[in-house]
Design a protein around this motif. Structure first.
Motif, PDB file in Angstrom:
ATOM      1  N   ALA A   1    -125.328  52.359 -68.378  1.00 41.32           N
ATOM      2  CA  ALA A   1    -126.762  52.834 -68.292  1.00 41.32           C
ATOM      3  C   ALA A   1    -126.421  54.558 -69.036  1.00 41.32           C
ATOM      4  O   ALA A   1    -127.400  54.791 -69.851  1.00 41.32           O
ATOM      5  CB  ALA A   1    -127.662  52.962 -66.864  1.00 41.32           C
ATOM      6  N   PRO A   2    -125.925  55.588 -68.899  1.00 34.39           N
ATOM      7  CA  PRO A   2    -125.747  56.228 -69.306  1.00 34.39           C
ATOM      8  C   PRO A   2    -124.943  56.641 -69.787  1.00 34.39           C
ATOM      9  O   PRO A   2    -125.845  57.374 -70.850  1.00 34.39           O
ATOM     10  CB  PRO A   2    -124.689  57.171 -67.792  1.00 34.39           C
ATOM     11  N   ALA A   3    -124.222  56.278 -70.375  1.00 38.61           N
ATOM     12  CA  ALA A   3    -123.099  56.094 -71.690  1.00 38.61           C
ATOM     13  C   ALA A   3    -124.707  54.907 -72.490  1.00 38.61           C
ATOM     14  O   ALA A   3    -124.851  56.331 -74.088  1.00 38.61           O
ATOM     15  CB  ALA A   3    -122.202  55.357 -71.870  1.00 38.61           C
ATOM     16  N   LEU A   4    -125.150  54.364 -72.681  1.00 35.42           N
ATOM     17  CA  LEU A   4    -126.198  53.989 -73.622  1.00 35.42           C
ATOM     18  C   LEU A   4    -127.375  54.839 -73.565  1.00 35.42           C
ATOM     19  O   LEU A   4    -127.633  54.807 -74.869  1.00 35.42           O
ATOM     20  CB  LEU A   4    -126.697  52.878 -73.389  1.00 35.42           C
ATOM     21  N   ALA A   5    -127.845  55.496 -72.377  1.00 36.21           N
ATOM     22  CA  ALA A   5    -128.916  56.191 -72.963  1.00 36.21           C
ATOM     23  C   ALA A   5    -128.481  57.440 -73.229  1.00 36.21           C
ATOM     24  O   ALA A   5    -129.848  58.285 -74.489  1.00 36.21           O
ATOM     25  CB  ALA A   5    -129.168  56.898 -71.234  1.00 36.21           C
ATOM     26  N   ASP A   6    -127.580  58.413 -73.609  1.00 33.99           N
ATOM     27  CA  ASP A   6    -126.991  59.069 -74.079  1.00 33.99           C
ATOM     28  C   ASP A   6    -126.158  58.999 -75.751  1.00 33.99           C
ATOM     29  O   ASP A   6    -126.846  59.766 -76.419  1.00 33.99           O
ATOM     30  CB  ASP A   6    -125.111  59.503 -73.771  1.00 33.99           C
ATOM     31  N   PHE A   7    -126.351  57.922 -75.904  1.00 34.80           N
ATOM     32  CA  PHE A   7    -126.701  57.252 -78.014  1.00 34.80           C
ATOM     33  C   PHE A   7    -128.306  57.371 -77.933  1.00 34.80           C
ATOM     34  O   PHE A   7    -128.787  57.800 -79.086  1.00 34.80           O
ATOM     35  CB  PHE A   7    -125.990  55.749 -77.863  1.00 34.80           C
ATOM     36  N   TRP A   8    -128.754  56.764 -77.162  1.00 36.03           N
ATOM     37  CA  TRP A   8    -130.011  56.671 -76.956  1.00 36.03           C
ATOM     38  C   TRP A   8    -130.954  57.711 -77.941  1.00 36.03           C
ATOM     39  O   TRP A   8    -131.978  58.357 -78.755  1.00 36.03           O
ATOM     40  CB  TRP A   8    -130.802  55.459 -76.775  1.00 36.03           C
ATOM     41  N   ALA A   9    -130.539  58.776 -76.667  1.00 35.07           N
ATOM     42  CA  ALA A   9    -130.877  60.557 -77.010  1.00 35.07           C
ATOM     43  C   ALA A   9    -130.811  60.987 -78.101  1.00 35.07           C
ATOM     44  O   ALA A   9    -132.073  61.305 -78.308  1.00 35.07           O
ATOM     45  CB  ALA A   9    -130.379  60.941 -75.859  1.00 35.07           C
ATOM     46  N   ALA A  10    -129.715  61.206 -78.453  1.00 32.72           N
ATOM     47  CA  ALA A  10    -128.951  61.392 -79.524  1.00 32.72           C
ATOM     48  C   ALA A  10    -129.847  60.644 -80.468  1.00 32.72           C
ATOM     49  O   ALA A  10    -130.099  61.784 -81.617  1.00 32.72           O
ATOM     50  CB  ALA A  10    -127.541  61.721 -79.182  1.00 32.72           C
TER      51      ALA A  10
END
Length: 150
Positions: A14-23
């Motif tokens: 979840a944290p890594a995918l959130a980082d991707f989509w936030a960027a």
């Protein structure tokens, strides 16, 4: 009445995918650390329900992003508008998404946007050209979820 909503996306990290989509979307990663701190101090949350990512406390198995212009609750960090919530699930993705995001570039900016998303970890799947009806790329995020870029 304006509705508050979130789209929930199952994932493995979840944290890594959130980082991707936030960027990718120029959204903000929500910061629940103050809420987590209060819940821990009050004994309403145990340490095993918490993890850390980029120096921030997060609820284990969850991360969310919000549109930067939407309101949010300052005490919990939770957005009150357009949100994506990533929740970790044990099973891997299988088959085609039944729901996907379309990301749109500014006029003439498709190639730049596709390249930027690749730099963030996305990959191209196929190019679609429907003439006057549109031209876009089908892409995958770092966990394989399909989305379109037009």
């Amino acid at each position: 009445m304006t509705l508050h909503w979130k789209l929930v996306i199952d994932c493995g990290n979840a944290p890594a995918l959130a980082d991707f989509w936030a960027a990718a979307l120029d959204y903000r990663v929500e910061d629940p650390a103050p809420l987590i701190g209060r819940l821990l101090a009050a004994g309403q949350l145990t340490e095993d329900a918490v993890t850390e990512h980029d120096g921030r406390a997060l609820f284990r198995g969850y991360a969310a992003i919000r549109h930067p212009e939407d309101p949010y609750d300052g005490t919990s960090g939770v957005g009150r508008g357009r949100r994506l919530l990533f929740q970790e699930v044990p099973e891997a993705k299988s088959g085609k998404n039944r729901l996907h995001l379309d990301v749109h570039s500014e006029p003439g900016g498709l190639d730049r946007l596709v390249s930027r998303l690749e730099d963030l970890g996305a990959s191209r799947v196929s190019e679609v050209d429907k003439g006057p009806a549109g031209h876009w790329w089908v892409m995958r995020d770092p966990e394989g979820n399909e989305f379109c870029v037009a």
